[in-house]
Enzyme design. Structure first.
Site, PDB file in Angstrom:
ATOM      1  N   TYR A   1       6.679   2.684  -0.683  1.00 21.55           N
ATOM      2  CA  TYR A   1       5.426   2.124  -0.151  1.00 21.55           C
ATOM      3  C   TYR A   1       5.508   1.689   1.308  1.00 21.55           C
ATOM      4  O   TYR A   1       4.488   1.303   1.882  1.00 21.55           O
ATOM      5  CB  TYR A   1       4.994   0.944  -1.038  1.00 21.55           C
ATOM      6  CG  TYR A   1       4.725   1.347  -2.472  1.00 21.55           C
ATOM      7  CD1 TYR A   1       3.675   2.206  -2.779  1.00 21.55           C
ATOM      8  CD2 TYR A   1       5.541   0.902  -3.517  1.00 21.55           C
ATOM      9  CE1 TYR A   1       3.437   2.605  -4.090  1.00 21.55           C
ATOM     10  CE2 TYR A   1       5.306   1.285  -4.838  1.00 21.55           C
ATOM     11  CZ  TYR A   1       4.262   2.137  -5.107  1.00 21.55           C
ATOM     12  OH  TYR A   1       4.018   2.543  -6.400  1.00 21.55           O
TER      13      TYR A   1
ATOM     14  N   HIS B   1      -4.305   5.935  -2.876  1.00 21.55           N
ATOM     15  CA  HIS B   1      -2.924   5.629  -3.263  1.00 21.55           C
ATOM     16  C   HIS B   1      -2.035   5.826  -2.050  1.00 21.55           C
ATOM     17  O   HIS B   1      -2.195   6.804  -1.318  1.00 21.55           O
ATOM     18  CB  HIS B   1      -2.462   6.539  -4.404  1.00 21.55           C
ATOM     19  CG  HIS B   1      -3.343   6.395  -5.602  1.00 21.55           C
ATOM     20  ND1 HIS B   1      -3.285   5.296  -6.419  1.00 21.55           N
ATOM     21  CD2 HIS B   1      -4.350   7.163  -6.056  1.00 21.55           C
ATOM     22  CE1 HIS B   1      -4.213   5.406  -7.348  1.00 21.55           C
ATOM     23  NE2 HIS B   1      -4.879   6.534  -7.149  1.00 21.55           N
TER      24      HIS B   1
END
Ligand code: DQA
Length: 152
Positions: A29, A106
């Site tokens: 991430y 996402h």
């Protein structure tokens, strides 16, 4: 006051564990924190003439409540439902009940990950989806949503 009322409003919803961005699995991430993402979106919103509200919750019902509460007053939604993407009929149903443009986002490419992440219960409810562009995807989503709202 009137001008403020007529300003385009966009709600950005961040699902569970996205409050941990920066610390959470940085190899997937990245190192940007949620506060940094939100600040960037608010800044970009100002440049685009959009009022950006951000909301994060680890709780499915709180996300449903938020969608219901603001669905009628916002012009668009950007949502990263995080793990609820793959499980939540409740969030799907809440999104189905509102008639404003929705972009699902996402950070990672969910199709390059475990098979259980390949299924999204939100995708066919959203107008568009961004997956795998990292945190840059949020500003791309906001710019795209600004155009979608204008085209309505
Ligand atoms: C995520 C992908 C989901 O599968 C995961 O549960 C997340 C984050 C993403 O932004 O890449 O929490 O939505």
């Amino acid at each position: 006051m009137n001008q403020e009322k007529s300003k385009v409003k966009v709600l950005v919803i961040h699902g569970p564990s996205l409050n941990m961005l920066g610390k959470r699995e940085p190899e997937i991430y990245g190192s940007t924190t949620l506060d940094e993402i939100n600040a960037e979106l608010e800044h970009l919103g100002m440049a685009l003439g959009i009022f950006v509200e951000t909301f994060q919750s680890n709780h499915e019902g709180a996300i449903v409540d938020k969608i219901q509460e603001v669905g009628a007053t916002q012009n668009g939604i950007i949502i990263n439902p995080a793990a609820y993407t793959h499980t939540s009929i409740a969030i799907r149903d809440a999104l189905l009940a509102i008639d404003i443009p929705i972009i699902e986002i996402h950070i990672s490419n969910i199709y390059k990950r475990e098979p259980f992440r390949h299924k999204s219960l939100i995708s066919d409810v959203a107008d568009a989806r961004i997956t795998g562009l990292g945190v840059k995807g949020y500003s791309i989503a906001l710019k795209a949503l600004a155009e979608m709202v204008q085209d309505r």
